[in-house]
Write an enzyme that holds these catalytic residues in place. Structure first.
Site, PDB file in Angstrom:
ATOM      1  CE  LYS A 102      32.381  55.140  48.935  1.00 31.48           C
ATOM      2  NZ  LYS A 102      32.209  56.331  49.012  1.00 31.48           N
ATOM      3  CB  VAL A 104      13.427  62.885  36.450  1.00 32.56           C
ATOM      4  CG1 VAL A 104      12.396  62.706  37.153  1.00 32.56           C
ATOM      5  CG2 VAL A 104      14.223  61.408  36.177  1.00 32.56           C
ATOM      6  N   GLY A 147      23.844  65.205  41.499  1.00 30.86           N
ATOM      7  CA  GLY A 147      25.173  66.651  41.863  1.00 30.86           C
ATOM      8  C   GLY A 147      24.841  66.977  43.302  1.00 30.86           C
ATOM      9  CG  HIS A 199      52.556  35.655  40.619  1.00 29.60           C
ATOM     10  ND1 HIS A 199      52.209  35.704  39.250  1.00 29.60           N
ATOM     11  CD2 HIS A 199      52.808  33.916  40.454  1.00 29.60           C
ATOM     12  CE1 HIS A 199      51.408  34.067  39.438  1.00 29.60           C
ATOM     13  NE2 HIS A 199      51.798  33.391  39.979  1.00 29.60           N
TER      14      HIS A 199
END
Ligand code: FAD
Ligand code: NAD
Length: 479
Positions: free
Chosen positions: A58, A245, A279, A452
């Site tokens: 991140k 692959v 994975g 809003h």
């Protein structure tokens, strides 16, 4: 060091360290064993998530997003910039600093809660004993009233693309690339491929993702997956579906990747770096002795029930080591549940409401059932959608790609799932997760007052759209 603990935790990733802290908060004596070592040989907490997973990825996603935005998105706001450049070394140093701040923080939390952090390897023996081998090789045996296994997972390796740490890297190597590759290949267009592929694409790499399956993000809601593929393709990610692959060769400092399409044609692509992210698998090497009573299932995970109990009384397993999605927050909540159950509380985890996010830009987030799952269950349902292009706030931010989709039971109106691709999707989907935890209907969400102008209004409008009541778009006529 006392050799008896109420609870011994093996592994200090988000599942293990959270379990250890919660158990200590509940008054138990707790040891948490961790084998991870920093590059300079120190014992270090935090597991995959903090060291080579959620947090460093991140950090790079945020840095690369800022770079890309500064280069490509500012002109529309009337802001002009001269030469914009990126210092990869500085970007990596920032990432490392965040990692060490957070991993160090766990040590402080252990201290504050009275958890004994032990640095070395833990192995479950018979009778809830744990053999602890310290980093300097000293062996001792600890007695646990309860043992929590939380040893996490490792990247899956495939023989046709062996990781050499230089030209061919796994997700860990992909967080440490030192120069922007001109051409970057990625095997697997899953979560890691999309996140880390996006990082390097934003920094200037030409990125090709080779995905064996014909379907993009096959476990996601299909409508949202289709929309997401369109957005990523528009961004320039070259996503090749049905591309398995089958081999790689290194020639003159480049990686030649051979892949076979679903139709059977063979192709070769040449890259100057290749990321393998196909994975992860449970990490169980040396974790338990033959006579410990623990056995792996056919997927290599430790079988547990809904409460994370193994077949051995008093021994639990949590996090990536067991069934379910490999997500930090799922492991942490399992850790809390187990600690509380050991303390005699009746804690549960609602596995049906675990949010899932891909932290690209825009983000892709989901909670609950997909439309395909609801359809297959035979429950009659309604769907409400709302595009970010119709959101005033998204328009003001020039960030209008994507949509919100909410699915509700047609009879009870209870929200069954929410799927979003769009800006801040991770935070938006969490609002619906909370609503779902309280058994809300789409009408409940529709009756809630949303500020809003916010991106959250897209959730409000999608909820209203479930019953044909959206205000800021034309509603589909119901027959
Ligand atoms: P781990 O975090 O793998 O921790 C297990 C720990 O146990 C390790 O520190 C290991 O050294 C230790 N250990 C293993 N065996 C022993 C032993 N015998 N003795 C002592 N210690 C041992 N998930 C999200 O939810 N959000 C994200 O954004 C996200 N991003 C990710 C990005 C990347 C690149 C990767 C690779 C993963 C990401 N994940 C993310 C997944 C997340 O990191 C894992 O789901 C999570 O770390 C699993 O937690 P855990 O505690 O089960 O295992
Ligand atoms: P993944 O399962 O998400 O994707 C792997 C992809 O590789 C699959 O689509 C698979 O079909 C493909 N593949 C397998 N073999 C192939 C081959 N030979 N050729 C081409 N494609 C092939 O796995 P991942 O991206 O490695 O991530 C592992 C796990 O880590 C995730 O499942 C997730 O649980 C966790 N994670 C979560 C986050 C997050 O929450 N944001 C981020 C990163 C990782």
């Amino acid at each position: 060091m006392s050799e008896n603990f109420d609870v011994i935790v093996i592994g200090s990733g988000p599942a293990g360290y959270v379990a250890a802290i919660r158990a200590a908060q509940l008054g138990m004596s707790v040891a948490c064993i961790e084998k991870w070592r920093s590059k300079d040989g120190r014992g270090i907490n935090g597991g995959t998530c903090l060291n080579v997973g959620c947090i460093p990825s991140k950090a790079l996603l945020d840095s690369s997003h800022r770079f890309h935005d500064t280069k490509k998105e500012l002109a529309v706001h009337g802001i002009s910039t001269s030469e914009v450049s990126i210092d990869i070394g500085a970007m990596m140093a920032r990432k490392e600093k965040i990692v060490s701040q957070l991993t160090g923080g766990i040590g402080q939390l252990f201290k504050a809660n009275g958890v004994t952090g032990l640095y070395g390897t833990g192995k479950l023996l018979a009778n809830k004993q744990v053999e602890f081998t310290s980093h300097v090789g000293a062996i001792s045996v600890l007695n646990g009233g309860h043992v929590i296994l939380a040893s996490g997972s490792l990247p899956i390796e495939i023989p046709m693309a062996p990781v050499d740490g230089s030209l061919i890297v796994d997700s860990t190597g992909a967080l440490e690339i030192e120069t922007v590759p001109r051409r970057l290949g990625v095997i697997g267009a899953g979560v890691i491929g999309l996140e880390l592929g996006s990082v390097w694409a934003r920094l200037g790499s030409e990125v090709v993702l080779l995905e064996a399956l014909d379907e993009f993000l096959s476990i996601m809601d299909k409508g949202i997956a289709r929309e997401t593929l369109k957005i990523f393709t528009k961004q320039g990610l070259d996503i090749r579906l049905g591309a398995r692959v089958v081999g790689t060769q290194i020639n003159d400092g480049e990686v030649h990747v051979n892949y076979r399409t679903t139709e059977g044609s063979e192709h070769t692509e040449v890259f100057d770096k290749l990321i393998v992210c196909v994975g992860r698998r449970a990490y169980t090497t040396g974790l338990f002795a033959d006579d410990s009573g623990i056995q792996l299932d056919e997927r290599g995970t430790i079988p547990v029930n809904e409460q994370c109990e193994t077949g051995v009384p008093g021994v639990y397993a949590v996090g990536d080591l067991v069934r379910g999605p490999m997500l930090a927050h799922k492991g942490s909540e399992e850790g809390v549940m187990v600690a509380e159950r050991i303390a005699g509380h009746s804690a549960q985890l609602n596995y049906a409401i675990v949010p899932n996010v891909i932290y690209t830009h825009p983000e892709v987030a989901s909670v609950g059932e997909t439309e395909e799952q609801v359809k297959a269950s035979g429950v009659p349902y309604n769907v409400g959608t709302f595009p970010f292009a119709a959101s005033g706030r998204a328009l003001a931010a020039n960030d209008t790609d994507g949509m919100v989709k909410i699915i509700a039971d047609a009879n009870s109106d209870r929200v069954l799932g929410c799927h979003i691709v769009g800006p801040s999707a991770a935070d938006l989907v969490q609002q619906v997760a909370i609503a779902m935890e309280f058994g809300s209907s789409s009408e409940d969400l529709g009756m809630t007052v949303f500020g809003h102008p916010t991106l959250s209004e897209t959730v409000h409008e999608a909820a209203l759209a479930v019953n044909g009541n959206a205000i800021h778009k034309a509603n589909r006529k119901r027959g």
